[in-house]
Write an enzyme that holds these catalytic residues in place. Structure first.
Site, PDB file in Angstrom:
ATOM      1  N   CYS A 151       1.805   7.040  -7.041  1.00 55.74           N
ATOM      2  CA  CYS A 151       1.304   8.151  -7.708  1.00 55.74           C
ATOM      3  C   CYS A 151       2.504   9.300  -7.155  1.00 55.74           C
ATOM      4  O   CYS A 151       2.531  10.520  -7.828  1.00 55.74           O
ATOM      5  CB  CYS A 151      -0.060   8.647  -7.564  1.00 55.74           C
ATOM      6  N   ALA A 209     -10.056 -10.340 -10.452  1.00 55.76           N
ATOM      7  CA  ALA A 209      -8.939  -9.630 -10.929  1.00 55.76           C
ATOM      8  C   ALA A 209      -9.292  -8.271 -10.967  1.00 55.76           C
ATOM      9  O   ALA A 209     -10.180  -7.952 -11.086  1.00 55.76           O
ATOM     10  CB  ALA A 209      -8.309 -10.140 -12.227  1.00 55.76           C
ATOM     11  N   SER A 241       0.874  -1.340  -0.003  1.00 58.32           N
ATOM     12  CA  SER A 241      -0.095  -0.063   0.057  1.00 58.32           C
ATOM     13  C   SER A 241       0.709   1.303   0.051  1.00 58.32           C
ATOM     14  O   SER A 241       0.549   2.266   0.880  1.00 58.32           O
ATOM     15  CB  SER A 241      -0.966   0.000   1.465  1.00 58.32           C
ATOM     16  N   ASP A 267      -4.593  -2.482 -12.743  1.00 57.36           N
ATOM     17  CA  ASP A 267      -3.836  -2.265 -13.985  1.00 57.36           C
ATOM     18  C   ASP A 267      -3.869  -3.651 -14.744  1.00 57.36           C
ATOM     19  O   ASP A 267      -3.930  -3.369 -16.056  1.00 57.36           O
ATOM     20  CB  ASP A 267      -2.406  -1.868 -13.830  1.00 57.36           C
TER      21      ASP A 267
HETATM   22  P1  FAD Z   1       0.088  -2.007  -8.509  1.00 59.45           P
HETATM   23  O1  FAD Z   1      -0.296  -0.604  -7.550  1.00 59.45           O
HETATM   24  O2  FAD Z   1       1.146  -1.624  -9.432  1.00 59.45           O
HETATM   25  O3  FAD Z   1       0.279  -2.858  -7.412  1.00 59.45           O
HETATM   26  C1  FAD Z   1       0.736  -4.335  -7.803  1.00 59.45           C
HETATM   27  C2  FAD Z   1       1.504  -4.945  -7.006  1.00 59.45           C
HETATM   28  O4  FAD Z   1       1.520  -6.252  -7.285  1.00 59.45           O
HETATM   29  C3  FAD Z   1       2.918  -4.438  -7.260  1.00 59.45           C
HETATM   30  O5  FAD Z   1       3.461  -3.860  -6.125  1.00 59.45           O
HETATM   31  C4  FAD Z   1       3.802  -5.719  -7.328  1.00 59.45           C
HETATM   32  O6  FAD Z   1       5.016  -5.975  -6.742  1.00 59.45           O
HETATM   33  C5  FAD Z   1       2.775  -6.895  -6.828  1.00 59.45           C
HETATM   34  N1  FAD Z   1       2.783  -8.002  -7.712  1.00 59.45           N
HETATM   35  C6  FAD Z   1       2.992  -8.452  -9.111  1.00 59.45           C
HETATM   36  N2  FAD Z   1       3.026  -9.516  -9.153  1.00 59.45           N
HETATM   37  C7  FAD Z   1       2.980 -10.340  -8.030  1.00 59.45           C
HETATM   38  C8  FAD Z   1       3.246 -11.569  -7.668  1.00 59.45           C
HETATM   39  N3  FAD Z   1       3.312 -12.539  -8.480  1.00 59.45           N
HETATM   40  N4  FAD Z   1       2.998 -11.778  -6.266  1.00 59.45           N
HETATM   41  C9  FAD Z   1       2.994 -10.984  -5.465  1.00 59.45           C
HETATM   42  N5  FAD Z   1       2.939  -9.591  -5.719  1.00 59.45           N
HETATM   43  C10 FAD Z   1       3.059  -9.195  -7.172  1.00 59.45           C
HETATM   44  N6  FAD Z   1      -2.727   6.607 -11.203  1.00 59.45           N
HETATM   45  C11 FAD Z   1      -3.436   7.873 -11.085  1.00 59.45           C
HETATM   46  O7  FAD Z   1      -4.627   7.448 -11.064  1.00 59.45           O
HETATM   47  N7  FAD Z   1      -3.139   8.894 -10.719  1.00 59.45           N
HETATM   48  C12 FAD Z   1      -1.695   9.313 -10.785  1.00 59.45           C
HETATM   49  O8  FAD Z   1      -1.507  10.513 -10.576  1.00 59.45           O
HETATM   50  C13 FAD Z   1      -0.813   8.263 -10.921  1.00 59.45           C
HETATM   51  N8  FAD Z   1       0.501   8.556 -11.057  1.00 59.45           N
HETATM   52  C14 FAD Z   1       1.175   7.627 -10.960  1.00 59.45           C
HETATM   53  C15 FAD Z   1       2.556   7.585 -11.186  1.00 59.45           C
HETATM   54  C16 FAD Z   1       3.515   6.615 -11.176  1.00 59.45           C
HETATM   55  C17 FAD Z   1       5.040   6.964 -11.098  1.00 59.45           C
HETATM   56  C18 FAD Z   1       3.115   5.497 -11.369  1.00 59.45           C
HETATM   57  C19 FAD Z   1       4.208   4.217 -11.394  1.00 59.45           C
HETATM   58  C20 FAD Z   1       1.874   5.094 -11.282  1.00 59.45           C
HETATM   59  C21 FAD Z   1       0.967   6.291 -11.118  1.00 59.45           C
HETATM   60  N9  FAD Z   1      -0.644   5.791 -11.328  1.00 59.45           N
HETATM   61  C22 FAD Z   1      -1.234   7.017 -11.311  1.00 59.45           C
HETATM   62  C23 FAD Z   1      -1.090   4.596 -11.805  1.00 59.45           C
HETATM   63  C24 FAD Z   1      -1.551   3.885 -10.359  1.00 59.45           C
HETATM   64  O9  FAD Z   1      -0.534   3.882  -9.507  1.00 59.45           O
HETATM   65  C25 FAD Z   1      -1.944   2.604 -10.748  1.00 59.45           C
HETATM   66  O10 FAD Z   1      -3.029   2.520 -11.759  1.00 59.45           O
HETATM   67  C26 FAD Z   1      -2.370   1.519  -9.568  1.00 59.45           C
HETATM   68  O11 FAD Z   1      -1.308   1.603  -8.672  1.00 59.45           O
HETATM   69  C27 FAD Z   1      -2.552   0.160 -10.093  1.00 59.45           C
HETATM   70  O12 FAD Z   1      -3.063  -0.345  -9.105  1.00 59.45           O
HETATM   71  P2  FAD Z   1      -2.642  -1.982  -9.087  1.00 59.45           P
HETATM   72  O13 FAD Z   1      -3.107  -2.579  -7.573  1.00 59.45           O
HETATM   73  O14 FAD Z   1      -3.355  -2.731 -10.235  1.00 59.45           O
HETATM   74  O15 FAD Z   1      -1.193  -2.249  -9.239  1.00 59.45           O
END
Ligand code: FAD
Length: 826
Positions: free
Chosen positions: A42, A280, A38, A283
């Protein structure tokens, strides 16, 4: 119920927290591969730049807090390496102890996110080349900066992460280049809107390489060199790849879950995958577009979080659906906010949905309250008034308007509803007619036939036989530039000049922003003319046609408009010797307001006096340079301070000295430059033109070549891209030589034999060919201007010309000729 969650950030942590609130008895285990759960991805760029100084603020919560407050078993440094769907188990690798174990589940949630794209190009694994996606990557970038203190950085990718990174590296004092393969940054925006972002990036000295792709990175002496498809090589001490992301789908793929065409995990509205016990979110998933119902994906935190909530609700037996995405996003670009929602023009065209658009430039709040600044708002809508999308750019109040419009899209409101919206108003926040209302009025006016519209992109194709271009600005505003061929009759005197307007032609009316031209359009219509308003006015038109791309000359031009940082620092800090100093506060005024105030102020000043103007309309940043150039005054410096543009302008040309020379010197710059008008399309004359131009460039002198009529053929690409042309334009195109390789000699051509002979002789004698001479000229900063009027006449489109060629009117050539003491006509 035992629930395993893979991934512990936006999607995973939201699922876990919501599930606990819905089901106190569920066993929830959340595995996270990285060292933190967590965390705020961003916020990563802003810690690099320093606006979030404390690193620990990025770590929103810890496993301990999750355990104590929500009874969630969050395990960082644990990677789930496989799924056994039949046995309903996952295999987990403890990255700290290197142990592997299995864990059973009743429900499994995949929230693995997306990983940054790193294309298989040479040198992307070199030290100094990074991606930015998580805290360890951010730490590595900061450590590199600390150790190597890079002065130049290259950011590859002009999406929101790329721009945020670029801004934050500039904040750290680096000279930053942004490389983007598309002709624009921020793909969700339409081109002319993105042009305002380009303009603003240039104002902050970001070096833009648009329409150019990364070829590779290599080590060159003590630094990295970023090689681009165009042949440019950008030196860098730090390279950040922000090319995009691809879904982390390895687990899903190995478990044979259904994947979409781009590799996203296919889900239903409950966020279940093709296996109902596996959900699921985030992203990694494919979802639906709220407006088109098409499959889509959106890598943003909001959808990830709401999908997590929907999945948890469904697991807990609640009726819950994720209704899809419209794609609402905002990005800070230095002093500006750019935000968008819904579908843009490209998406509407791809979806084959008929649409219209209006662009309005209005202030964020009433202009008499301090801090008023313009918001440029583009609204896209269908023939029934259905709202398709909106894009807005400005320094304040932008995201508020886009959020209203995102809500309107969700609520299936129409542009007619926007006319009726009752939005909060007090002087510091808005106006009795909010920009959203104004956009609604303009769109509804257009649909009701009260204000027929034309768009900036249509202007160049209007047949002068059928169209009369009318500019209703005041004569002083013309110093900001004009649409070629437009006749100026200010709105104030239009009624007295109606007799001079052609009855048999359609009239396209423009003013600066589109408002006075709307009044004029109504006036003309009621006098029996077929009149159209130019949407967004000259402001949108001028931004759209400006060339912000990377060629050396282009860059120099942009820099000369905004003054180099050294020049701005040194000059602005120096007292004005001799002349008087004046202050002018034009904050709250929309362009042309600041320029008109400046005009009136300068009129009252003596030669050599200096005025410092402050404005909140960021359009003033580009206007003031053009205005000073065309009125014979000198822009001494231009900078942004606390969200305001601050320009110092000196009356007259006395101080138009080389920016690097001392500001106290009143010596005018010695004119040494060359301006050449190239009328002929003959090979020998073209060779002579480029040999002379290269000679001047090699002496460090500026050379500008203005290509008109047959001369334009020299600049045509060998292979023309597909462009829409009418029959005559097509015929014309076929009858003329297609580019430098197809030209023939003016004399002794002898059915092409002479031309072939001279080319052979040139090769033998090691004389560069014409295409080589052109390339050298471009590399050496020779400015190549294509005459807009001739292009219109001959049906040549900008896309058919060599990259880096600027399309310009006679005024631009005349401006350059004034600067030159050598003039040739070939
Ligand atoms: P993530 O938050 O990426 O989390 C996925 C996690 O799963 C990762 O930490 C990874 O290590 C873990 N993981 C993957 N595979 C495995 C596995 N096999 N076993 C255990 N763990 C695993 N969005 C906005 O809306 N506004 C913004 O201003 C914005 N700014 C951003 C700036 C940056 C630099 C970045 C990188 C992203 C930004 N985003 C922003 C996008 C936003 O952060 C993502 O859309 C969001 O975090 C997606 O959530 P998620 O849970 O799908 O993936």
């Amino acid at each position: 119920m035992k629930v395993i969650i893979v991934g512990g950030v936006a999607g995973g942590a939201s699922t876990a927290a919501r599930l606990r609130r819905m089901d106190e008895h569920a066993e929830i285990i959340m595995f996270e591969r990285g060292p933190y759960v967590s965390f705020a991805n961003c916020g990563l760029p802003y810690h690099i730049g320093g606006s979030i100084p404390e690193r620990e603020k990025l770590i929103v919560t810890t496993p301990q807090t999750l355990r104590e407050t929500l009874n969630i078993d969050a395990r960082p440094n644990h990677e789930v390496i496989s799924i056994d769907r039949a046995a309903k188990t996952v295999t987990v690798h403890d990255l700290k102890t290197d142990q592997t174990f299995t864990e059973s589940y009743d429900k499994l949630v995949l929230a693995p996110g997306a990983s940054p794209v790193v294309p298989p190009l040479p040198g992307l694994d070199l030290p100094g080349v990074f991606v930015l996606h998580n805290i360890p990557e951010m730490d590595a970038i900061l450590a590199w900066i600390k150790e190597h203190n890079p002065r130049r950085a290259v950011v590859v990718g002009g999406g929101f992460i790329g721009l945020e990174v670029a801004e934050n590296l500039v904040e750290r004092g680096m000279q930053v280049s942004v490389v983007e393969m598309l002709p624009q940054v921020m793909a969700p925006f339409d081109f002319e809107m993105a042009q305002m972002i380009h303009q603003h990036l240039k104002l902050h000295h970001v070096d833009l390489h648009l329409g150019d792709g990364l070829k590779g990175v290599r080590v060159d002496a003590d630094h990295l060199s970023v090689d681009l498809g165009s042949g440019a090589a950008l030196p860098a001490g730090l390279v950040i790849l922000a090319i995009g992301v691809r879904p982390e789908n390895a687990l899903a793929k190995a478990a044979a879950l259904e994947l979409g065409p781009k590799g996203h995990i296919v889900t239903n509205p409950h966020m279940q995958t093709s296996d109902p016990d596996i959900y699921a979110v985030g992203d990694a998933v494919q979802t639906t577009h709220f407006q088109t119902n098409e499959a889509t994906s959106l890598a943003l935190a909001g959808p990830a979080s709401r999908q997590g909530r929907a999945a948890a609700n469904h697991m807990a037996g609640k009726k819950s659906r994720f209704s899809g995405v419209v794609g609402t996003a905002a990005v800070k670009v230095f002093d500006l906010t750019a935000a968008s929602t819904g579908l843009n023009s490209r998406q509407l065209e791809a979806a084959k949905l008929p649409y219209y658009s209006v662009t309005v430039h209005t202030n964020n709040h009433v202009s008499y309250y301090p801090g008023a600044a313009p918001v440029c708002l583009k609204l896209l809508y269908g023939p029934e008034g259905q709202i398709y999308g909106a894009q807005a750019i400005g320094s304040s109040g932008v995201e508020k308007r886009i959020d209203v419009l995102a809500t309107a899209i969700r609520g299936h409101l129409t542009v007619y509803d926007l006319e009726e919206l009752e939005l909060s108003y007090a002087p510091p926040y808005g106006a009795p007619r909010d920009p959203v209302n104004n956009a609604g009025f303009a769109a509804a006016n257009q649909l009701r036939g009260e204000m027929p519209l034309k768009y900036w992109s249509e202007v160049k194709n209007l047949n002068p036989e059928e169209w009369f271009l009318l500019d209703v600005r005041t004569p002083e505003e013309l110093a900001l530039g004009e649409i070629p061929g437009a006749v100026n009759i200010p709105l104030q005197v239009l009624r007295q000049h109606l007799g001079e307007l052609p009855r048999g032609k359609k009239i396209l009316v423009n003013c600066q922003s589109g408002q006075r031209s709307y009044f004029a359009t109504r006036l003309l219509q009621q006098h029996g003319f077929e009149a159209y308003n130019l949407s967004g006015g000259f402001k949108t038109y001028a931004a759209a046609i400006e060339n912000f791309c990377q060629s050396d000359e282009c860059e120099k031009k942009a820099m000369s408009a905004v003054v180099s940082p050294q020049a701005s620092e040194s000059k602005s800090s120096q007292p004005n010797q001799g002349g008087k100093e004046y202050q002018l506060d034009a904050c709250g005024l929309q362009c042309p307001g600041p320029v008109l105030q400046l005009y009136n102020q300068v009129k009252q000043m003596q030669e050599g006096d200096v005025v410092t103007v402050k404005a909140t309309d960021f359009g003033f940043a580009s206007d003031v340079g053009a205005w000073a150039r065309s009125t014979g005054n000198t822009l001494l410096s231009l900078e942004t301070k606390e969200g305001q543009i601050v320009a110092r302008v000196q009356k007259g040309l006395e101080q138009a000295a080389n920016p690097t020379s001392s500001a106290g010197s009143s010596q005018a710059r010695e004119k040494k430059d060359l301006t050449m008008i190239v009328f002929s399309g003959d090979l020998d004359k073209a060779l002579a033109a480029f040999i002379i131009a290269n000679g001047f460039a090699s002496m460090g002198q500026k050379a500008t070549l203005f290509f008109t009529f047959w001369g334009l053929n020299i600049l045509r690409k060998d292979v023309a891209p597909q462009v829409d042309k009418n029959v005559i334009e097509k015929m014309f195109g076929m009858m003329m030589p297609q580019g430098a390789n197809k030209l023939s000699l003016s004399q002794m051509s002898m059915m092409g034999m002479g031309t072939r002979m001279i080319k052979e002789i040139m090769k033998e004698k090691n004389v560069a060919s014409l295409p080589e001479l052109i390339a050298t000229a471009q590399k050496n900063g020779v400015r190549l201007l294509a005459c807009q009027m001739s292009m219109d006449l001959m049906g040549i489109h900008k896309e058919e010309l060599l990259d880096g060629v600027e399309v310009a009117g006679v005024a631009t050539m005349a401006e350059s000729a004034t600067e030159s003491n050598t003039h040739f006509f070939i």
